[in-house]
Motif scaffolding. Structure first.
Motif, PDB file in Angstrom:
ATOM      1  N   ASN A   1      19.236   0.795   1.563  1.00  0.00           N
ATOM      2  CA  ASN A   1      17.862   0.525   1.985  1.00  0.00           C
ATOM      3  C   ASN A   1      17.299   1.670   2.825  1.00  0.00           C
ATOM      4  OD1 ASN A   1      15.777  -1.358   1.643  1.00  0.00           O
ATOM      5  ND2 ASN A   1      16.157  -2.318   3.614  1.00  0.00           N
TER       6      ASN A   1
ATOM      7  N   ASN B   1      18.965   2.759  -2.480  1.00  0.00           N
ATOM      8  CA  ASN B   1      18.561   1.356  -2.375  1.00  0.00           C
ATOM      9  C   ASN B   1      19.687   0.459  -1.864  1.00  0.00           C
ATOM     10  OD1 ASN B   1      15.922   1.807  -3.165  1.00  0.00           O
ATOM     11  ND2 ASN B   1      16.326   1.428  -5.325  1.00  0.00           N
TER      12      ASN B   1
ATOM     13  N   ARG C   1      16.205   8.303  -2.383  1.00  0.00           N
ATOM     14  CA  ARG C   1      16.428   6.992  -1.783  1.00  0.00           C
ATOM     15  C   ARG C   1      17.778   6.454  -2.192  1.00  0.00           C
ATOM     16  NH1 ARG C   1      11.570   3.494  -3.632  1.00  0.00           N
ATOM     17  NH2 ARG C   1      12.637   1.874  -2.442  1.00  0.00           N
TER      18      ARG C   1
ATOM     19  N   SER D   1      13.700  -2.173  -1.474  1.00  0.00           N
ATOM     20  CA  SER D   1      14.281  -1.584  -2.679  1.00  0.00           C
ATOM     21  C   SER D   1      13.331  -1.645  -3.868  1.00  0.00           C
ATOM     22  CB  SER D   1      15.602  -2.272  -3.017  1.00  0.00           C
ATOM     23  OG  SER D   1      15.392  -3.648  -3.258  1.00  0.00           O
ATOM     24  N   ARG D   2      12.340  -2.566  -3.834  1.00  0.00           N
ATOM     25  CA  ARG D   2      11.402  -2.677  -4.948  1.00  0.00           C
ATOM     26  C   ARG D   2      10.052  -2.054  -4.619  1.00  0.00           C
ATOM     27  NH1 ARG D   2      13.365  -4.047 -10.059  1.00  0.00           N
ATOM     28  NH2 ARG D   2      15.280  -5.228  -9.738  1.00  0.00           N
ATOM     29  N   TYR D   3       9.990  -1.273  -3.571  1.00  0.00           N
ATOM     30  CA  TYR D   3       8.743  -0.665  -3.148  1.00  0.00           C
ATOM     31  C   TYR D   3       8.734   0.832  -3.431  1.00  0.00           C
ATOM     32  CZ  TYR D   3       7.119  -4.760  -0.593  1.00  0.00           C
ATOM     33  OH  TYR D   3       6.655  -5.992  -0.258  1.00  0.00           O
ATOM     34  N   ASN D   4       7.573   1.316  -3.736  1.00  0.00           N
ATOM     35  CA  ASN D   4       7.331   2.749  -3.767  1.00  0.00           C
ATOM     36  C   ASN D   4       7.313   3.241  -2.319  1.00  0.00           C
ATOM     37  OD1 ASN D   4       6.487   5.332  -4.611  1.00  0.00           O
ATOM     38  ND2 ASN D   4       4.352   4.771  -4.371  1.00  0.00           N
TER      39      ASN D   4
ATOM     40  N   TRP E   1       3.730   0.284  -8.016  1.00  0.00           N
ATOM     41  CA  TRP E   1       4.861   0.986  -8.635  1.00  0.00           C
ATOM     42  C   TRP E   1       4.789   2.486  -8.378  1.00  0.00           C
ATOM     43  CZ3 TRP E   1       5.023   4.749 -12.586  1.00  0.00           C
ATOM     44  CH2 TRP E   1       6.323   5.098 -12.972  1.00  0.00           C
TER      45      TRP E   1
ATOM     46  N   SER F   1       3.599  -1.596  -2.332  1.00  0.00           N
ATOM     47  CA  SER F   1       4.043  -2.527  -3.363  1.00  0.00           C
ATOM     48  C   SER F   1       3.632  -2.067  -4.762  1.00  0.00           C
ATOM     49  CB  SER F   1       3.470  -3.924  -3.086  1.00  0.00           C
ATOM     50  OG  SER F   1       2.054  -3.869  -3.054  1.00  0.00           O
TER      51      SER F   1
ATOM     52  N   ALA G   1       5.565   2.354   2.935  1.00  0.00           N
ATOM     53  CA  ALA G   1       5.967   1.597   1.754  1.00  0.00           C
ATOM     54  C   ALA G   1       4.753   0.998   1.068  1.00  0.00           C
ATOM     55  CB  ALA G   1       6.948   0.488   2.140  1.00  0.00           C
TER      56      ALA G   1
ATOM     57  N   THR H   1       9.254   6.312  -6.569  1.00  0.00           N
ATOM     58  CA  THR H   1       9.188   4.939  -7.056  1.00  0.00           C
ATOM     59  C   THR H   1      10.461   4.180  -6.694  1.00  0.00           C
ATOM     60  OG1 THR H   1      10.007   5.731  -9.191  1.00  0.00           O
ATOM     61  CG2 THR H   1       7.617   5.470  -8.944  1.00  0.00           C
ATOM     62  N   TRP H   2      10.424   2.867  -6.844  1.00  0.00           N
ATOM     63  CA  TRP H   2      11.545   2.064  -6.375  1.00  0.00           C
ATOM     64  C   TRP H   2      12.838   2.424  -7.088  1.00  0.00           C
ATOM     65  CZ3 TRP H   2      14.547  -0.994  -9.432  1.00  0.00           C
ATOM     66  CH2 TRP H   2      14.028  -1.356 -10.685  1.00  0.00           C
TER      67      TRP H   2
END
Length: 123
Positions: A77, A74, A72, A30-33, A102, A100, A98, A52-53
């Motif tokens: 997921n 989130n 997406r 969820s926090r990944y581009n 941004w 990390s 994926a 982006t996330w």
């Protein structure tokens, strides 16, 4: 082991639509581009789209702009690639990835990859 699992590929006629999905296992992204890439037979892998996330920023290759939408969810997921107006030149193996970072569209910045799902556009 972290895995990204793509689904939704298949055979479709020119002008048709497909919706690809990517669901990671082993961790949350969820926090990944997230990005989609594709590789046609005999060609190098190329960027298709990224998001982006937060979903606030998306990017598309010129070859698919206006026909493809990345999104997406989130909470689930999951990342999607809605493809409309498909052309024979869209035929390729489509990979979910994926990063990390941004925001990026560079293949080298994506550290996690799926196995790919094939898309064939043919009459």
């Amino acid at each position: 082991q972290v895995q990204l699992v793509e689904s939704g590929g298949g055979l479709v006629q020119p002008g048709g639509s497909l919706r690809l999905s990517c669901a990671p296992s082993g961790r949350t992204f969820s926090r990944y581009n997230m990005g989609w890439f594709r590789q046609a037979p005999g060609k190098e892998r190329e960027f298709v789209a990224s998001i982006t996330w937060s979903g606030s920023t998306t990017a598309y290759a010129d070859s698919v702009k206006g026909r493809v939408t990345i999104s997406r969810d989130n909470a689930k997921n999951t990342v999607f690639l809605q493809m409309n107006g498909l052309k024979p030149e869209d035929t390729a193996n489509y990979y979910c990835a994926a990063s990390s970072m941004w925001y990026t569209t560079r293949e080298a910045d994506f550290g996690f990859w799926g196995q790919g799902t094939p898309v064939t556009v043919s009459s």
